[in-house]
Scaffold this active site. Structure first.
Site, PDB file in Angstrom:
ATOM      1  N   GLN A  91       0.405   0.572  11.417  1.00  0.00           N
ATOM      2  CA  GLN A  91       0.255   1.906  10.850  1.00  0.00           C
ATOM      3  C   GLN A  91      -0.086   1.841   9.358  1.00  0.00           C
ATOM      4  OE1 GLN A  91      -0.059   4.835  12.209  1.00  0.00           O
ATOM      5  NE2 GLN A  91       0.202   3.998  14.267  1.00  0.00           N
ATOM      6  N   SER A  92      -0.823   0.818   8.978  1.00  0.00           N
ATOM      7  CA  SER A  92      -1.164   0.605   7.568  1.00  0.00           C
ATOM      8  C   SER A  92      -2.164   1.629   7.054  1.00  0.00           C
ATOM      9  CB  SER A  92      -1.758  -0.798   7.398  1.00  0.00           C
ATOM     10  OG  SER A  92      -2.388  -0.932   6.146  1.00  0.00           O
TER      11      SER A  92
END
Length: 350
Positions: A91-92
């Site tokens: 989820q960067s």
């Protein structure tokens, strides 16, 4: 370096000239707005709160990483790269904005992502990575420092295929160059404060390394008269002030700035992390809802909500005086809201 050189004062124009010498690709919508949060301030009984909208930088839902990517991709393109190798968690925000930048510039993005708290659920930033055309590999690493070796193995493979890859390792090697995006951001902010004749006392942001380093470096060079408080979203073994100061000093070397920072000059707190990185907190979720319902501005539960919780805690504890003016830098991250729908549905403002 002499003590005098270490404390040399620069004009805004001089620092801007040094920044402008570096290779850069223009990706962000700048300047980002500087807005008052009058209803939030009223709800908290003061102090006066302003927000710097770096969630509105414009690239694939925006965020602070776009400013940073402008400089690292400027160097990559100057070196003839046609592929980018990088990674972080699934989820960067960084990888989402890097994927968008690569698509816009005609580069191929290769992401090596750790499963993290949210695993391989095709939602939020991970969904956007796919939509943006990045090649995604999800691995079982739990330490982001271990990803660098994987980046370089991937780069070697791409070279064998005839590509010219550029590796972006935000934890270590690339961090100083990435931080220069926020040296530039501080120059922009100081101009806005001067134009609006606004004097602030404390600047808060969610930051563990590069963003804080760039702001702190420029602030010292300009001798600004407000404090910068970073609110870390993650526990790392090395104390955050040491890492941030080191990144800032390496960025100063890149720019040719005769300014150096000591860890004791860096204010960065880990008090709002909660159970760990990527795990929302009750106070953070309450802060998220409060800003949404007073100002119509959305935070994210991993980074910015926890930073806003720190602001609220400092107000309610009396560490901030009601007469002070506070600036909150919104570093973005809103696509991750959708990956945390279940957690956010459970929270409410007390």
């Amino acid at each position: 370096m002499s003590i005098e050189a270490a404390h040399k004062t620069y004009t805004l124009e001089k620092i801007q000239a040094l920044v402008d010498k570096l290779p850069r690709v223009r990706l962000a919508h700048l300047p980002t707005p500087l807005e008052p949060c009058s209803r939030l301030s009223k709800a908290l009984g003061g102090p006066e709160i302003w927000i710097k909208r770096d969630d509105l930088t414009g690239l694939a839902f925006g965020g602070n990483k776009t400013r940073q990517i402008e400089f690292v991709l400027g160097e990559a393109i100057a070196q003839g790269a046609n592929a980018i190798v990088t990674g972080a968690g699934t989820q960067s925000n960084f990888c989402r904005q890097m994927s968008a930048a690569a698509a816009k510039l005609g580069l191929k993005a290769h992401l090596i992502l750790m499963r993290g708290v949210k695993g391989s659920e095709l939602q939020g930033n991970l969904l956007l990575d796919h939509l943006l055309g990045a090649e995604v590999e999800i691995v079982d690493e739990t330490d982001s420092l271990m990803l660098a070796a994987r980046f370089h193995r991937k780069a070697a493979d791409l070279k064998r295929q005839g590509l010219q890859p550029y590796v972006v390792d935000g934890r270590v090697a690339s961090a100083p160059l990435l931080s220069i995006g926020y040296v530039n951001a501080m120059l922009e902010l100081v101009r806005q404060l001067e134009d609006q004749k606004l004097f602030i006392d404390v600047l808060y942001l969610s930051a563990a390394n590069m963003t804080h380093a760039g702001l702190a470096l420029a602030a010292k060079a300009l001798r600004v008269n407000f404090r910068i408080v970073g609110v870390s979203p993650i526990h790392w073994e090395e104390p955050r002030p040491e890492d941030i100061a080191r990144i800032a000093n390496k960025a100063a070397e890149i720019l040719g700035l005769e300014v150096r920072l000591s860890p004791v000059e860096i204010l960065n707190t880990e008090a709002c992390i909660g159970q760990g990185y990527g795990i929302p907190t009750q106070r953070g979720n309450e802060a998220l809802r409060l800003l949404a319902q007073t100002e119509g501005i959305l935070l994210d539960p991993v980074y910015t909500a926890k930073a806003m919780a720190a602001v609220i805690d400092d107000i309610q504890s009396g560490r901030l005086k009601r007469s002070q003016k506070i600036l909150f830098v919104h570093t973005g991250g809103t696509p991750v809201l959708f990956a945390y729908a279940k957690e956010l549905a459970k929270c409410s403002v007390s």
